[in-house]
Write a protein that holds these residues in place. Sequence first.
Motif: not given
Length: 406
Positions: A1-17
């Motif tokens: 079964m295909s495991e799909g594709t990994w998009l690696t090293n994607v920058k996501l916003e996680i919060g703020e300071r």
Amino acid sequence: MSEGTWLTNVKLEIGERQLANGAYETETALFHIQVKDGRILEIKDADSIDDLQGQQLDMSGKLAIPPLKEMHNHLDKTYMALDWKAVIPVANLKERLELEALELVELADSTEQRATKMIETLLKYGVTHIRTHVNIDPYIGLKNLEGVKAALEAFKGIVTHEIVAFPQHGLLRNEVPKLMREAMRSGATMVGGLDPAGIDQSIEKSLHEVMTIATEFDADVDIHLHDGGSVGYYTADKWIDIVEEAGYKGRTALSHSFCLGDVAVAQQEAIAKRLADQDVAIMSTVPINLNRTLPPIELLDRHGIKVHFGCDGFYDSWSPYGTGDVLEKVTRFSELNRKIDERSLRYGLKYATAGITPLDKNGVRVWPKENDEASFVFFEAASTAEVVARKPQKRWVMVNGKMVSS
């Protein structure tokens, strides 16, 4: 079964300071995102030591934001794909409509070609959904609808759409209601209207005809409302009455709606409460016009009214300007309203994404999540705030796990 594709090293916003000077700064981190069958299967921290099974696509730290939605467009009007020509000046709206009527027959045969070029342009900028108004009039009948449908069909599975049957030259002309019904039977998905006072010269009759057609076909509604001042305000108020009577809450929109900004703040507040009660959306193009008051977008937003931006028609018989980048509308709105800090810039993105932002108003991450649609626009940018302020032109667009523009 295909495991799909990994998009690696994607920058996501996680919060703020919050910094020592009181300003806020967006926090980001790198993630690996597994996509399969058009959905997000898993999101892992990039420093995870787990072995990633399946294909990998390295995004090299690019920032992901939600795909853009173009919510007020005219695919059938553009001159794109044709030779250059500027707009012929006219004295008033009546002359502009007369000139457009002369052009309709000449342009009808190239509708598919021109619409295709516009769709390609919108997609390149990150748009994956288009609400397009299409002229339905006595000059060309359903020809523009046929061309737009054919163009959109070529993008099936990539670009979703809504097609509004639009009576540009008046709804109450004898043959137009019949043509509007033919359009609804022939692939239009929404019912449009135009300036019940200024064009149809009969507010109640025009609005009731729009709703009659809409209920007949169980279709949603989007009405162009350029009529300003007290006349436009009365029209919007009357429309809310009709929506409530028909039980059409959440199924209608008023485009442009400059009249909402032409009246005193107390009146704006009063009608905003009514718009919110019947969930009537407002579609704005944030035009540059020093003689025209914009609708009070921030006031409407505070009342929970859905506000969406679109590019309108561009490079056509109405204007030679426009690029097709709906993000420009967010930038223009932000600049006009002095949105210069991280939070307010970041928040403005919602007007071009149907309300979806990576962080909510409190800086809490809400997108993307596992099982979301695997659709993104990637930028080389530090944060959404930079995207809104600087409008990076280089974009990578992924729809349902497949890169469609880079």
